[in-house]
Design a protein around this motif. Structure first.
Motif, PDB file in Angstrom:
ATOM      1  N   ASP B  28       0.952  -1.230   0.117  1.00 56.56           N
ATOM      2  CA  ASP B  28      -0.085  -0.012   0.093  1.00 56.56           C
ATOM      3  C   ASP B  28       0.849   1.248   0.126  1.00 56.56           C
ATOM      4  O   ASP B  28       0.413   2.281  -0.681  1.00 56.56           O
ATOM      5  N   ARG B  32       1.310   3.969  -3.105  1.00 56.45           N
ATOM      6  CA  ARG B  32       0.912   5.342  -2.922  1.00 56.45           C
ATOM      7  C   ARG B  32       2.069   6.215  -3.477  1.00 56.45           C
ATOM      8  O   ARG B  32       1.820   7.038  -3.795  1.00 56.45           O
ATOM      9  N   ALA B  35       2.337   6.485  -7.094  1.00 58.67           N
ATOM     10  CA  ALA B  35       1.103   7.118  -7.392  1.00 58.67           C
ATOM     11  C   ALA B  35       1.536   8.578  -7.406  1.00 58.67           C
ATOM     12  O   ALA B  35       1.056   9.630  -8.365  1.00 58.67           O
ATOM     13  N   VAL B  36       1.468   9.043  -6.226  1.00 60.66           N
ATOM     14  CA  VAL B  36       1.706  10.445  -5.707  1.00 60.66           C
ATOM     15  C   VAL B  36       3.124  11.015  -6.140  1.00 60.66           C
ATOM     16  O   VAL B  36       3.058  12.184  -6.415  1.00 60.66           O
ATOM     17  N   TYR B  37       4.035  10.307  -6.209  1.00 62.82           N
ATOM     18  CA  TYR B  37       5.249  10.536  -6.766  1.00 62.82           C
ATOM     19  C   TYR B  37       5.966   9.893  -8.004  1.00 62.82           C
ATOM     20  O   TYR B  37       6.854   9.253  -7.951  1.00 62.82           O
ATOM     21  N   LEU B 105       6.588   9.220   4.131  1.00 62.94           N
ATOM     22  CA  LEU B 105       5.325  10.003   4.225  1.00 62.94           C
ATOM     23  C   LEU B 105       4.026   8.990   3.945  1.00 62.94           C
ATOM     24  O   LEU B 105       2.969   9.023   4.505  1.00 62.94           O
ATOM     25  N   ASN B 106       4.293   7.883   2.859  1.00 61.65           N
ATOM     26  CA  ASN B 106       3.136   7.324   2.590  1.00 61.65           C
ATOM     27  C   ASN B 106       3.001   6.066   3.542  1.00 61.65           C
ATOM     28  O   ASN B 106       2.023   5.719   3.632  1.00 61.65           O
ATOM     29  N   LEU B 108       3.277   6.825   6.799  1.00 63.37           N
ATOM     30  CA  LEU B 108       2.522   7.468   7.835  1.00 63.37           C
ATOM     31  C   LEU B 108       1.051   7.632   7.135  1.00 63.37           C
ATOM     32  O   LEU B 108       0.083   7.526   8.178  1.00 63.37           O
ATOM     33  N   VAL B 109       0.838   7.753   6.141  1.00 64.90           N
ATOM     34  CA  VAL B 109      -0.378   7.761   5.576  1.00 64.90           C
ATOM     35  C   VAL B 109      -1.234   6.280   5.953  1.00 64.90           C
ATOM     36  O   VAL B 109      -2.241   6.369   5.979  1.00 64.90           O
ATOM     37  N   ILE B 113      -4.669   5.462   8.193  1.00 64.96           N
ATOM     38  CA  ILE B 113      -5.536   4.822   7.802  1.00 64.96           C
ATOM     39  C   ILE B 113      -5.901   3.821   8.440  1.00 64.96           C
ATOM     40  O   ILE B 113      -6.989   3.425   8.992  1.00 64.96           O
TER      41      ILE B 113
END
Lengths: 147, 143
Positions: B28, B32, B35-37, B105-106, B108-109, B113
């Motif tokens: 996950d 992320r 996708a984000v970076y 960061l991801n 942590l995301v 969740i």
């Protein structure tokens, strides 16, 4: 100019139609002040910010969190002219508040985490990507008038 | 920004709750990040698929999480504990160390969740400090 896909436009509108400003705004700012304590330097007039409990119970922090989150509304309404929309606010943050623009990125990261806490797995990787892209454009725009 | 005893205890507590789902969490977080970076995809150009459900993403997500789990056991001396991994990232993989914080960061995301109530600002602070220390130790052999 930033290019937005239809998915990204729809996602941003959707997020901001569902977001609870009264919860997410304060949560994001609180996280920022706790996780990155040097950001407290900008909020001296808010009173007690000396530890996490003080920050989490501080009404001025909560109100400011809501204000900051609402500050994104203009970008949501004006996705094709975000940089222009933040001209004045950028000058304000530079010339009056003297905020190091790197802090905008830190707050943006805290916003992503605050939303993740609220939405859970509904905050999918694609939605997160659209949201963080949107935030990065706002972050850039807020730093654009620094000199 | 060294870890206090409380920080270390917080990290160990969360890791205890996460270790059983290492593959899921790692996949996950990695999905992320990709996708984000999108620039991070360059390190995986040899993969057949970079999509979230792909076997490569799942496998590598697990590898990363096992590495982090190992770092949790070596918190008292991360620099020494991660020496070999640092050499790998510096000399073989040649990952620009600026990317470590993007994956952090991801992670942590994903934690936000998974633990909406327990991933409080204080917990977030402790884990962020640990991931920063980990990234620093991982960068040790770069130059």
């Amino acid at each position: 100019m930033v290019e937005w896909t239809e998915f990204e436009r729809d996602t941003i509108k959707d997020i901001f139609s569902k977001i609870d400003y009264d919860v997410v705004g304060p949560a994001a700012l609180t996280r920022c002040l706790v996780v990155y304590p040097w950001t407290r330097r900008y909020f001296g007039i808010f009173g007690a910010l000396y530890n996490a409990e003080a920050i989490m119970g501080n009404e001025m922090v909560a109100n400011h969190g809501k204000k900051v989150l609402h500050g994104l509304d203009r970008a949501v309404k004006n996705m094709d002219h975000i940089k222009e929309s933040y001209c004045e606010l950028s000058q304000l943050h530079s010339d009056q508040f003297h905020v190091d623009p790197d802090n905008f990125r830190l707050l943006a990261d805290c916003l992503a985490i605050a939303i993740a806490t609220q939405w859970g797995s509904a905050f999918t990787p694609d939605i997160q990507a659209a949201f963080q892209k949107f935030l990065s454009v706002v972050v850039f725009s807020l730093g654009s008038q620094y000199h | 920004m060294s870890l206090t005893p409380k920080d270390k205890a917080t990290v160990k507590l969360f890791w205890g709750r996460m270790s059983g789902k290492a593959e899921l969490i790692g996949a996950d977080a990695l999905s992320r990040m990709l996708a984000v970076y999108p620039q991070t995809k360059i390190y995986f150009s040899h993969w057949k698929s970079l999509s979230p459900g792909s076997s490569e993403v799942k496998k590598h997500g697990k590898t990363i999480m096992m590495g982090i789990g190992d770092a949790v056991t070596k918190m008292e001396d991360l620099e020494r504990g991660l020496l070999t991994l640092s050499e790998l990232h510096a000399f073989k993989l040649r990952v620009d160390p600026t990317n470590f914080k993007l994956l952090s960061l991801n992670i942590l995301v994903v934690m936000a969740i998974m633990f909406p109530e327990d991933f409080t600002p204080m917990a977030h602070l402790a884990v962020d400090k640990f991931l920063c220390a980990l990234a620093l130790a991982l960068s040790e052999k770069y130059r």
